[in-house]
Design a protein around this motif. Sequence first.
Motif, PDB file in Angstrom:
ATOM      1  N   TYR A 230     -11.858  -4.608   0.782  1.00 26.83           N
ATOM      2  CA  TYR A 230     -11.809  -3.565   1.823  1.00 26.83           C
ATOM      3  C   TYR A 230     -11.185  -2.284   1.271  1.00 26.83           C
ATOM      4  O   TYR A 230     -10.957  -1.347   2.018  1.00 26.83           O
ATOM      5  CB  TYR A 230     -11.008  -4.070   3.034  1.00 26.83           C
ATOM      6  N   GLY A 231     -10.875  -2.269  -0.026  1.00 30.19           N
ATOM      7  CA  GLY A 231     -10.279  -1.077  -0.635  1.00 30.19           C
ATOM      8  C   GLY A 231      -8.884  -0.795  -0.102  1.00 30.19           C
ATOM      9  O   GLY A 231      -8.466   0.354  -0.004  1.00 30.19           O
ATOM     10  N   MET A 232      -8.164  -1.870   0.247  1.00 26.19           N
ATOM     11  CA  MET A 232      -6.817  -1.693   0.801  1.00 26.19           C
ATOM     12  C   MET A 232      -5.844  -2.679   0.163  1.00 26.19           C
ATOM     13  O   MET A 232      -6.255  -3.723  -0.345  1.00 26.19           O
ATOM     14  CB  MET A 232      -6.841  -1.999   2.312  1.00 26.19           C
ATOM     15  N   SER A 233      -4.553  -2.336   0.268  1.00 29.23           N
ATOM     16  CA  SER A 233      -3.529  -3.296  -0.139  1.00 29.23           C
ATOM     17  C   SER A 233      -3.447  -4.367   0.946  1.00 29.23           C
ATOM     18  O   SER A 233      -3.852  -4.132   2.091  1.00 29.23           O
ATOM     19  CB  SER A 233      -2.179  -2.593  -0.248  1.00 29.23           C
ATOM     20  N   VAL A 234      -2.869  -5.523   0.625  1.00 29.93           N
ATOM     21  CA  VAL A 234      -2.709  -6.548   1.645  1.00 29.93           C
ATOM     22  C   VAL A 234      -1.676  -6.091   2.681  1.00 29.93           C
ATOM     23  O   VAL A 234      -1.704  -6.495   3.835  1.00 29.93           O
ATOM     24  CB  VAL A 234      -2.307  -7.908   1.012  1.00 29.93           C
ATOM     25  N   VAL A 235      -0.788  -5.180   2.258  1.00 29.90           N
ATOM     26  CA  VAL A 235       0.256  -4.644   3.142  1.00 29.90           C
ATOM     27  C   VAL A 235      -0.390  -3.890   4.301  1.00 29.90           C
ATOM     28  O   VAL A 235       0.099  -3.905   5.425  1.00 29.90           O
ATOM     29  CB  VAL A 235       1.207  -3.743   2.320  1.00 29.90           C
ATOM     30  N   SER A 236      -1.533  -3.238   4.018  1.00 32.64           N
ATOM     31  CA  SER A 236      -2.260  -2.549   5.095  1.00 32.64           C
ATOM     32  C   SER A 236      -3.300  -3.454   5.740  1.00 32.64           C
ATOM     33  O   SER A 236      -3.498  -3.405   6.937  1.00 32.64           O
ATOM     34  CB  SER A 236      -2.957  -1.313   4.548  1.00 32.64           C
ATOM     35  N   TYR A 237      -3.947  -4.255   4.942  1.00 33.37           N
ATOM     36  CA  TYR A 237      -5.051  -5.094   5.424  1.00 33.37           C
ATOM     37  C   TYR A 237      -4.562  -6.131   6.421  1.00 33.37           C
ATOM     38  O   TYR A 237      -5.175  -6.381   7.455  1.00 33.37           O
ATOM     39  CB  TYR A 237      -5.715  -5.762   4.216  1.00 33.37           C
ATOM     40  N   ASP A 238      -3.409  -6.781   6.129  1.00 37.68           N
ATOM     41  CA  ASP A 238      -2.899  -7.809   7.032  1.00 37.68           C
ATOM     42  C   ASP A 238      -1.387  -7.885   6.896  1.00 37.68           C
ATOM     43  O   ASP A 238      -0.845  -8.778   6.243  1.00 37.68           O
ATOM     44  CB  ASP A 238      -3.542  -9.159   6.676  1.00 37.68           C
ATOM     45  N   HIS A 239      -0.691  -6.897   7.528  1.00 37.58           N
ATOM     46  CA  HIS A 239       0.722  -6.713   7.207  1.00 37.58           C
ATOM     47  C   HIS A 239       1.604  -7.879   7.647  1.00 37.58           C
ATOM     48  O   HIS A 239       2.701  -8.038   7.149  1.00 37.58           O
ATOM     49  CB  HIS A 239       1.252  -5.392   7.783  1.00 37.58           C
ATOM     50  N   GLY A 240       1.096  -8.773   8.540  1.00 37.15           N
ATOM     51  CA  GLY A 240       1.927  -9.905   8.958  1.00 37.15           C
ATOM     52  C   GLY A 240       1.729 -11.146   8.116  1.00 37.15           C
ATOM     53  O   GLY A 240       2.421 -12.150   8.295  1.00 37.15           O
ATOM     54  N   SER A 241       0.791 -11.105   7.151  1.00 36.79           N
ATOM     55  CA  SER A 241       0.488 -12.307   6.366  1.00 36.79           C
ATOM     56  C   SER A 241       1.609 -12.613   5.384  1.00 36.79           C
ATOM     57  O   SER A 241       2.388 -11.730   5.016  1.00 36.79           O
ATOM     58  CB  SER A 241      -0.810 -12.098   5.601  1.00 36.79           C
ATOM     59  N   LYS A 242       1.665 -13.884   4.927  1.00 37.41           N
ATOM     60  CA  LYS A 242       2.746 -14.269   4.014  1.00 37.41           C
ATOM     61  C   LYS A 242       2.657 -13.480   2.695  1.00 37.41           C
ATOM     62  O   LYS A 242       3.676 -13.165   2.062  1.00 37.41           O
ATOM     63  CB  LYS A 242       2.741 -15.779   3.753  1.00 37.41           C
ATOM     64  N   GLY A 243       1.446 -13.116   2.277  1.00 41.61           N
ATOM     65  CA  GLY A 243       1.278 -12.332   1.046  1.00 41.61           C
ATOM     66  C   GLY A 243       1.855 -10.943   1.203  1.00 41.61           C
ATOM     67  O   GLY A 243       2.559 -10.434   0.320  1.00 41.61           O
ATOM     68  N   ALA A 244       1.576 -10.305   2.332  1.00 38.36           N
ATOM     69  CA  ALA A 244       2.093  -8.947   2.573  1.00 38.36           C
ATOM     70  C   ALA A 244       3.617  -8.973   2.670  1.00 38.36           C
ATOM     71  O   ALA A 244       4.306  -8.132   2.091  1.00 38.36           O
ATOM     72  CB  ALA A 244       1.486  -8.390   3.857  1.00 38.36           C
ATOM     73  N   LEU A 245       4.147  -9.962   3.378  1.00 37.37           N
ATOM     74  CA  LEU A 245       5.616 -10.060   3.523  1.00 37.37           C
ATOM     75  C   LEU A 245       6.274 -10.253   2.165  1.00 37.37           C
ATOM     76  O   LEU A 245       7.290  -9.630   1.847  1.00 37.37           O
ATOM     77  CB  LEU A 245       5.982 -11.213   4.475  1.00 37.37           C
TER      78      LEU A 245
END
Lengths: 261, 261
Positions: A230-245
């Motif tokens: 999606y051309g995004m960081s995971v922090v923006s793509y799904d900020h509540g996910s364990k990867g983003a956290l």
Amino acid sequence: HPRVITVTNQKGGVGKTTSVVNIAAALAKGGRRTLVIDLDPQGNASSGLGLDIRSGKPGIYEVLLGEVGLNDVISPVPESDALFCVPSSLDLAGAEIELVSMERREYRLRDALGRWWTQHPGRFDYILIDCPPSLGLLTINAFVCASEVLIPIQCEYYALEGLSQLLRNIALINRGLNPRLQLSTILLTMFDSRTKLSSDVVTQVRETFPKQTLTTVIPRSVRISEAPSYGMSVVSYDHGSKGALAYCEAASEIAVRGAEH
Amino acid sequence: HPRVITVTNQKGGVGKTTSVVNIAAALAKGGRRTLVIDLDPQGNASSGLGLDIRSGKPGIYEVLLGEVGLNDVISPVPESDALFCVPSSLDLAGAEIELVSMERREYRLRDALGRWWTQHPGRFDYILIDCPPSLGLLTINAFVCASEVLIPIQCEYYALEGLSQLLRNIALINRGLNPRLQLSTILLTMFDSRTKLSSDVVTQVRETFPKQTLTTVIPRSVRISEAPSYGMSVVSYDHGSKGALAYCEAASEIAVRGAEH
Ligand SMILES: Nc1ncnc2c1ncn2[C@@H]1O[C@H](COP(=O)(O)OP(=O)(O)OP(=O)(O)O)[C@@H](O)[C@H]1O
Ligand SMILES: Nc1ncnc2c1ncn2[C@@H]1O[C@H](COP(=O)(O)OP(=O)(O)OP(=O)(O)O)[C@@H](O)[C@H]1O
Ligand SMILES: [Mg+2]
Ligand SMILES: [Mg+2]
């Protein structure tokens, strides 16, 4: 002066690009003005941040050749006002061989950054450099330019094999081309809690590098590997996910530790 | 003449080494005499087959420099009588820059193999070459020496990005340094049946390369990633596992398809 961190490991696929993109996004989310420099001919960091490297516009290759200044290639990143990127370009693949015969071949990036910094002091708090999986002249340029090295280590068996080669290279650069360079951070990535192999690697790395290894470990997570499409960081793509956290925690750990330098 | 297959992809961590080690082991298990040449300075294929690259004994680096012949460095592999390996050596890391100024720099491996082959005709049925994650002179030497290219593609988003660059390079070599070189095989690796991303990549690759893409897809499997820590292929480490079965199927598909060339 900004903190200039090169994210390096000649072992392939260990999470260099993923760490640059997501740590940069997390730092930007926390209000720190951050620049990503994409030194990998693959251009994964550029596309992971939503930029197009096939556009034909000048990028880091033209900067290394001295054809354009850094200011001409710094691009805004769609997902955040505090995040910018110097994109890779396809021509970068030939740069390693071209650089061999150039003047000040190891200092090209450092000189370009130095010229730019005198004209735009205080513009960024962090500069993260994504490197290709090799120890050639592109990575050497990053070592000469940076003051810190961050090594992502995948929680897999092969990941430990090349480490001593990498440390030797960092020590060589520290003794010669860049006495400021230090290994400041080790980040464990793709941790899979189901396997003993993963926890064995974590234990071994913490024992060998107690000071540099971050407390935060990045888990293996499908959301992390989906975000780039999606051309995004995971922090923006799904900020509540364990990867983003996990990447947000790693970024704040890096910010806090840096204050001690 | 043996089939000489170079396993290449400049994207890191896509399963090049894992595919070389396990396809070679499966071919040897099926009675085909197989040689692995480890052109990666990491030396993962060597250690994955149980050899020690820190022994200081000559390896592929000394062969490229012309200091020793291939026959002096071919080592038996513990797990099989039909499997041999030319190990990597730590010095290989500096070889890319050293090769730049050498005579016939792109032909060093091909010349060494040619000299050896005239003295030991018929010795091997397959020769597999493991490459580092770059398109530098080591990989170019493999392209010039081989008649076939096998590209492992990880079932992830970034894996598709560098493909066009790789195909361009293969076409360039085919037009210039080695007209026999062709892309014969594409192997999909680390397939995770839980994610849509994985099946999207499989669909896209099969559509783009219908002829070259093997029917067999290698699943993501913990046993595959554990095997190298025992210095064995997964085919020997756990021959009943889904990873071992997949690599055996891939090897026999490669053997059958080759008969048609
Ligand atoms: N924590 C994670 N969980 C799941 N997948 C991940 C994770 N980190 C990275 N990946 C995926 O693994 C692959 C390798 O990661 P990445 O491309 O960031 O590594 P790299 O070290 O930059 O590779 P290269 O050596 O080619 O530059 C990518 O497809 C990425 O999306
Ligand atoms: N099918 C699989 N299932 C699980 N893990 C795998 C699989 N294939 C490879 N791996 C693991 O993924 C990592 C990357 O694989 P490998 O080292 O073979 O890739 P590579 O392309 O040779 O990397 P490099 O670019 O550094 O040479 C290794 O730790 C390996 O054990
Ligand atoms: Mg990368
Ligand atoms: Mg490898």
